[in-house]
Design an enzyme around this catalytic site. Structure first.
Site, mmCIF file in Angstrom:
data_model
loop_
_atom_site.group_PDB
_atom_site.id
_atom_site.type_symbol
_atom_site.label_atom_id
_atom_site.label_comp_id
_atom_site.label_asym_id
_atom_site.label_seq_id
_atom_site.Cartn_x
_atom_site.Cartn_y
_atom_site.Cartn_z
ATOM 1 N N MET A 1 9.737 0.293 -17.257
ATOM 2 C CA MET A 1 8.952 -0.893 -16.900
ATOM 3 C C MET A 1 9.364 -2.050 -17.807
ATOM 4 O O MET A 1 9.242 -1.968 -19.030
ATOM 5 C CB MET A 1 7.451 -0.629 -17.100
ATOM 6 C CG MET A 1 6.833 0.364 -16.133
ATOM 7 S SD MET A 1 7.055 -0.014 -14.378
ATOM 8 C CE MET A 1 6.339 -1.657 -14.258
ATOM 9 N N MET B 1 -1.472 1.242 -6.755
ATOM 10 C CA MET B 1 -2.324 0.893 -7.908
ATOM 11 C C MET B 1 -3.789 1.174 -7.574
ATOM 12 O O MET B 1 -4.214 0.963 -6.436
ATOM 13 C CB MET B 1 -2.161 -0.592 -8.240
ATOM 14 C CG MET B 1 -0.713 -1.013 -8.474
ATOM 15 S SD MET B 1 -0.606 -2.733 -8.984
ATOM 16 C CE MET B 1 1.173 -2.968 -8.970
ATOM 17 N N MET C 1 0.764 4.246 -9.930
ATOM 18 C CA MET C 1 0.084 3.711 -11.119
ATOM 19 C C MET C 1 -1.391 4.032 -10.941
ATOM 20 O O MET C 1 -2.235 3.147 -10.728
ATOM 21 C CB MET C 1 0.342 2.196 -11.216
ATOM 22 C CG MET C 1 1.775 1.868 -11.604
ATOM 23 S SD MET C 1 2.281 0.177 -11.196
ATOM 24 C CE MET C 1 2.824 0.437 -9.511
ATOM 25 N N ASP D 1 12.073 -1.925 -13.504
ATOM 26 C CA ASP D 1 11.044 -2.503 -12.636
ATOM 27 C C ASP D 1 10.282 -3.603 -13.362
ATOM 28 O O ASP D 1 9.636 -3.349 -14.381
ATOM 29 C CB ASP D 1 10.082 -1.366 -12.235
ATOM 30 C CG ASP D 1 9.044 -1.784 -11.210
ATOM 31 O OD1 ASP D 1 9.054 -2.941 -10.764
ATOM 32 O OD2 ASP D 1 8.226 -0.914 -10.855
ATOM 33 N N HIS E 1 5.885 4.614 -6.476
ATOM 34 C CA HIS E 1 5.553 4.399 -7.895
ATOM 35 C C HIS E 1 4.031 4.459 -8.035
ATOM 36 O O HIS E 1 3.327 3.524 -7.659
ATOM 37 C CB HIS E 1 6.112 3.017 -8.306
ATOM 38 C CG HIS E 1 5.828 2.643 -9.718
ATOM 39 N ND1 HIS E 1 6.070 1.364 -10.212
ATOM 40 C CD2 HIS E 1 5.333 3.351 -10.774
ATOM 41 C CE1 HIS E 1 5.730 1.314 -11.483
ATOM 42 N NE2 HIS E 1 5.268 2.497 -11.854
ATOM 43 N N SER F 1 10.446 -4.096 -3.952
ATOM 44 C CA SER F 1 9.028 -3.713 -4.030
ATOM 45 C C SER F 1 8.284 -4.415 -2.916
ATOM 46 O O SER F 1 8.224 -5.655 -2.874
ATOM 47 C CB SER F 1 8.435 -4.129 -5.382
ATOM 48 O OG SER F 1 7.024 -4.120 -5.278
ATOM 49 N N HIS G 1 10.629 0.517 -2.388
ATOM 50 C CA HIS G 1 9.767 0.777 -3.544
ATOM 51 C C HIS G 1 8.322 0.435 -3.191
ATOM 52 O O HIS G 1 8.009 -0.698 -2.816
ATOM 53 C CB HIS G 1 10.252 -0.072 -4.731
ATOM 54 C CG HIS G 1 9.554 0.210 -6.019
ATOM 55 N ND1 HIS G 1 9.919 1.237 -6.869
ATOM 56 C CD2 HIS G 1 8.512 -0.410 -6.620
ATOM 57 C CE1 HIS G 1 9.138 1.239 -7.933
ATOM 58 N NE2 HIS G 1 8.262 0.246 -7.805
ATOM 59 N N ASP H 1 4.507 0.326 -4.514
ATOM 60 C CA ASP H 1 3.664 0.280 -5.718
ATOM 61 C C ASP H 1 2.221 0.636 -5.370
ATOM 62 O O ASP H 1 1.541 -0.105 -4.663
ATOM 63 C CB ASP H 1 3.718 -1.120 -6.327
ATOM 64 C CG ASP H 1 5.041 -1.368 -7.029
ATOM 65 O OD1 ASP H 1 5.424 -0.554 -7.878
ATOM 66 O OD2 ASP H 1 5.697 -2.384 -6.715
HETATM 67 C C1 DX5 Z 1 4.540 -3.867 -11.302
HETATM 68 C C2 DX5 Z 1 5.244 -3.170 -10.163
HETATM 69 C C3 DX5 Z 1 6.536 -3.804 -9.784
HETATM 70 C C4 DX5 Z 1 6.421 -5.241 -9.373
HETATM 71 C C5 DX5 Z 1 7.764 -5.875 -9.251
HETATM 72 O O1 DX5 Z 1 3.449 -3.131 -11.699
HETATM 73 O O2 DX5 Z 1 5.518 -1.830 -10.502
HETATM 74 O O3 DX5 Z 1 7.228 -3.021 -8.810
HETATM 75 O O4 DX5 Z 1 5.705 -5.397 -8.202
HETATM 76 O O5 DX5 Z 1 7.576 -7.206 -8.911
HETATM 77 P P1 DX5 Z 1 8.550 -8.352 -9.417
HETATM 78 O O6 DX5 Z 1 9.937 -7.966 -9.007
HETATM 79 O O7 DX5 Z 1 8.029 -9.552 -8.676
HETATM 80 O O8 DX5 Z 1 8.397 -8.444 -10.904
HETATM 81 ZN ZN ZN Z 2 6.917 -0.504 -9.250
#
Ligand code: DX5
Ligand code: ZN
Length: 222
Positions: A138, A38, A69, A176, A67, A9, A34, A36
């Site tokens: 998750m 948000m 969110m 994840d 991903h 990520s 990956h 993320d």
């Molecule tokens: C959380 C994200 C993850 C996260 C993973 O909302 O979807 O991808 O960043 O980070 P680690 O591996 O540090 O838990």
């Molecule tokens: Zn993620």
């Protein structure tokens, strides 16, 4: 046991050097990148959008595993597909018509991922599995990197592995959140074949990326 893929990520990367960081994790042997996304609404954090995805695309030949969110999600699917997403994963709670969202992702030419929050049941996938290429379990509540792995998700991962095998379809099982060398072994044993790791990949800096990725891929319970 399926081959294990590692999807770092980039939330844990140095954002000021993002292109170099993406190139470095790919040189270090990652399988997916990956990303993320948000929105400060569906989850309590704001990260990046399609323009950043487009900017990092030339730095890798690995699939971009995006991903989302965000809510709503449907109006942004084409923007992420156009920016270079290969897999687009969404949360069923992000809109009233998850089946339509899956159709839209496929129509945009991307592989379809569905993400299940810790309290979201596997039954959410019923009647949609024929459209799904990847299920993302998750193992933290989404929003932040660096959280602790929620062990109750191991049972869900095992049940999902059975469901996928029984379906006879080629569906990836990705996990994840809080994946480190210890929890990776548990997640692999439960049946996951793609591990997302932010902290677990980037800790220690670029000289350790290859070692970190290899350790996660080879993690086995003793
Ligand atoms: C959380 C994200 C993850 C996260 C993973 O909302 O979807 O991808 O960043 O980070 P680690 O591996 O540090 O838990
Ligand atoms: Zn993620």
């Amino acid at each position: 046991m399926p081959e294990v893929k590692i999807a770092p990520s980039i939330l844990s990367a140095d954002f000021a050097r993002l292109g170099e960081e993406v190139a470095a994790i790919c040189d270090a042997g990652c399988d997916y990148v990956h990303v993320d996304v948000m929105d400060g609404h569906f989850v309590p954090n704001i990260t990046i959008g399609p323009d950043v995805l487009k900017a990092i695309k030339p730095y890798t030949s690995r699939p971009l595993d995006v991903h989302l969110m965000i809510a709503p999600v449907d109006p942004y699917i084409n923007a992420f597909a156009g920016a270079g997403a290969d897999i687009i994963t969404f949360h069923p709670e992000s809109g009233p018509h998850p089946h339509r969202t899956a159709q839209a992702i496929r129509a945009a030419g991307c592989r379809v991922g569905v993400s299940l929050n810790p309290a979201t049941p596997l039954a959410t996938l019923d009647h949609m599995l024929d459209l799904v290429d990847l299920v993302l379990v998750m193992s933290v509540n989404p929003g932040f990197g660096g959280q602790s792995f929620i062990s109750s998700q191991l049972e869900k991962i095992s049940e999902l592995r059975q469901l996928i095998d029984a379906s006879g379809r080629d569906i990836e099982l990705e996990v994840d959140g809080g994946v480190n060398r210890e929890t990776a072994a548990q997640v692999i044993a439960a049946g996951a074949n793609v591990l997302v790791a932010g902290t677990g990949t980037f800790k220690g800096g670029p000289s350790l990326y290859a070692e970190n990725i290899a350790a996660l891929r080879e993690a086995r319970q003793t």
